[in-house]
Scaffold this motif. Sequence first.
Motif, PDB file in Angstrom:
ATOM      1  N   ARG A  26       0.844  -1.256  -0.020  1.00  0.00           N
ATOM      2  CA  ARG A  26       0.077  -0.027   0.097  1.00  0.00           C
ATOM      3  C   ARG A  26       0.912   1.251  -0.124  1.00  0.00           C
ATOM      4  O   ARG A  26       1.989   1.116   0.567  1.00  0.00           O
ATOM      5  CB  ARG A  26      -0.953   0.100   1.280  1.00  0.00           C
ATOM      6  N   ILE A  27       0.511   2.226  -0.489  1.00  0.00           N
ATOM      7  CA  ILE A  27       1.079   3.682  -0.451  1.00  0.00           C
ATOM      8  C   ILE A  27       0.120   4.455   0.191  1.00  0.00           C
ATOM      9  O   ILE A  27      -0.791   4.755   0.022  1.00  0.00           O
ATOM     10  CB  ILE A  27       1.360   4.211  -2.165  1.00  0.00           C
ATOM     11  N   VAL A  28       0.960   5.408   0.979  1.00  0.00           N
ATOM     12  CA  VAL A  28       0.392   6.578   1.774  1.00  0.00           C
ATOM     13  C   VAL A  28       1.170   7.660   1.334  1.00  0.00           C
ATOM     14  O   VAL A  28       2.469   7.628   1.378  1.00  0.00           O
ATOM     15  CB  VAL A  28       0.383   6.186   3.255  1.00  0.00           C
ATOM     16  N   LEU A  29       0.532   8.895   0.975  1.00  0.00           N
ATOM     17  CA  LEU A  29       1.446   9.961   0.272  1.00  0.00           C
ATOM     18  C   LEU A  29       1.282  11.200   1.742  1.00  0.00           C
ATOM     19  O   LEU A  29      -0.002  11.251   2.448  1.00  0.00           O
ATOM     20  CB  LEU A  29       0.869  10.603  -0.736  1.00  0.00           C
ATOM     21  N   GLY A  30       2.134  11.855   1.790  1.00  0.00           N
ATOM     22  CA  GLY A  30       2.088  13.076   2.892  1.00  0.00           C
ATOM     23  C   GLY A  30       3.370  13.698   2.817  1.00  0.00           C
ATOM     24  O   GLY A  30       4.514  13.268   2.149  1.00  0.00           O
ATOM     25  N   ASN A  31       3.527  14.873   3.640  1.00  0.00           N
ATOM     26  CA  ASN A  31       4.762  15.456   3.794  1.00  0.00           C
ATOM     27  C   ASN A  31       5.489  15.361   5.119  1.00  0.00           C
ATOM     28  O   ASN A  31       5.268  15.771   6.123  1.00  0.00           O
ATOM     29  CB  ASN A  31       4.412  17.130   3.814  1.00  0.00           C
ATOM     30  N   ALA A  40       6.314   9.588   0.100  1.00  0.00           N
ATOM     31  CA  ALA A  40       5.677   8.534  -0.103  1.00  0.00           C
ATOM     32  C   ALA A  40       5.943   7.498   0.891  1.00  0.00           C
ATOM     33  O   ALA A  40       7.521   7.289   1.368  1.00  0.00           O
ATOM     34  CB  ALA A  40       5.749   7.914  -1.438  1.00  0.00           C
ATOM     35  N   LEU A  41       5.086   6.678   1.482  1.00  0.00           N
ATOM     36  CA  LEU A  41       5.389   5.720   2.180  1.00  0.00           C
ATOM     37  C   LEU A  41       4.789   4.310   1.796  1.00  0.00           C
ATOM     38  O   LEU A  41       3.474   4.271   1.127  1.00  0.00           O
ATOM     39  CB  LEU A  41       4.763   5.884   3.557  1.00  0.00           C
ATOM     40  N   CYS A  42       5.708   3.410   1.566  1.00  0.00           N
ATOM     41  CA  CYS A  42       5.301   2.072   1.032  1.00  0.00           C
ATOM     42  C   CYS A  42       5.288   1.181   2.242  1.00  0.00           C
ATOM     43  O   CYS A  42       6.249   1.188   2.766  1.00  0.00           O
ATOM     44  CB  CYS A  42       5.973   1.556   0.057  1.00  0.00           C
ATOM     45  N   TYR A  43       4.051   0.309   2.458  1.00  0.00           N
ATOM     46  CA  TYR A  43       4.001  -0.621   3.530  1.00  0.00           C
ATOM     47  C   TYR A  43       3.258  -1.753   3.330  1.00  0.00           C
ATOM     48  O   TYR A  43       2.605  -1.773   2.287  1.00  0.00           O
ATOM     49  CB  TYR A  43       3.478   0.070   4.946  1.00  0.00           C
ATOM     50  N   ASP A  44       3.812  -3.092   3.906  1.00  0.00           N
ATOM     51  CA  ASP A  44       3.063  -4.285   3.647  1.00  0.00           C
ATOM     52  C   ASP A  44       2.693  -4.858   5.207  1.00  0.00           C
ATOM     53  O   ASP A  44       3.250  -4.295   6.044  1.00  0.00           O
ATOM     54  CB  ASP A  44       3.803  -5.056   2.660  1.00  0.00           C
ATOM     55  N   ASN A  52      10.037   7.279   0.636  1.00  0.00           N
ATOM     56  CA  ASN A  52      10.576   7.793  -0.575  1.00  0.00           C
ATOM     57  C   ASN A  52      10.343   9.119  -0.413  1.00  0.00           C
ATOM     58  O   ASN A  52       9.134   9.668  -0.978  1.00  0.00           O
ATOM     59  CB  ASN A  52      10.111   7.146  -1.729  1.00  0.00           C
ATOM     60  N   TYR A  53      11.061  10.157   0.051  1.00  0.00           N
ATOM     61  CA  TYR A  53      10.974  11.580   0.292  1.00  0.00           C
ATOM     62  C   TYR A  53      11.060  12.387  -1.082  1.00  0.00           C
ATOM     63  O   TYR A  53      11.932  11.897  -1.965  1.00  0.00           O
ATOM     64  CB  TYR A  53      11.881  12.061   1.428  1.00  0.00           C
ATOM     65  N   ALA A  54      10.282  13.395  -1.305  1.00  0.00           N
ATOM     66  CA  ALA A  54      10.419  14.250  -2.206  1.00  0.00           C
ATOM     67  C   ALA A  54      11.644  14.709  -2.707  1.00  0.00           C
ATOM     68  O   ALA A  54      12.152  14.989  -3.882  1.00  0.00           O
ATOM     69  CB  ALA A  54       9.416  15.290  -2.099  1.00  0.00           C
TER      70      ALA A  54
END
Length: 109
Positions: A26-31, A40-44, A52-54
């Motif tokens: 799953r992917i979660v986006l935020g600052n 972005a955060l990828c988690y399982d 993965n930072y901007a």
Amino acid sequence: MNLINQELASAVDVTPPDWCIHSGARIVLGNFDGKGGRDALCYDKAGSKWFNYANGKKWYVKTSWCTHKGSYIQAVRYNSSDNYYDLVCRDNKGGFWVTYALSNGHFLF
């Protein structure tokens, strides 16, 4: 409180393009680091969390936080005085847990 809906994010929304495409990811986006841009955060469910930072920096951690059945992670701004998105773990039984972003964009899981 601002909420970013993780269900609208997909692997095509983040770079690199083949990132976070394994089964159950799953992917979660935020600052998360407060520096602007879309991090972005990828988690399982195995407990792996890849950030993965901007600005191109990356961070990985393996933790049991928010890995139980029926759980999912959301990015939420709880503290309006900073630019950080915190992480909320919710589940289908009404559970609710928060971990706050640190100034370096990492979290204490």
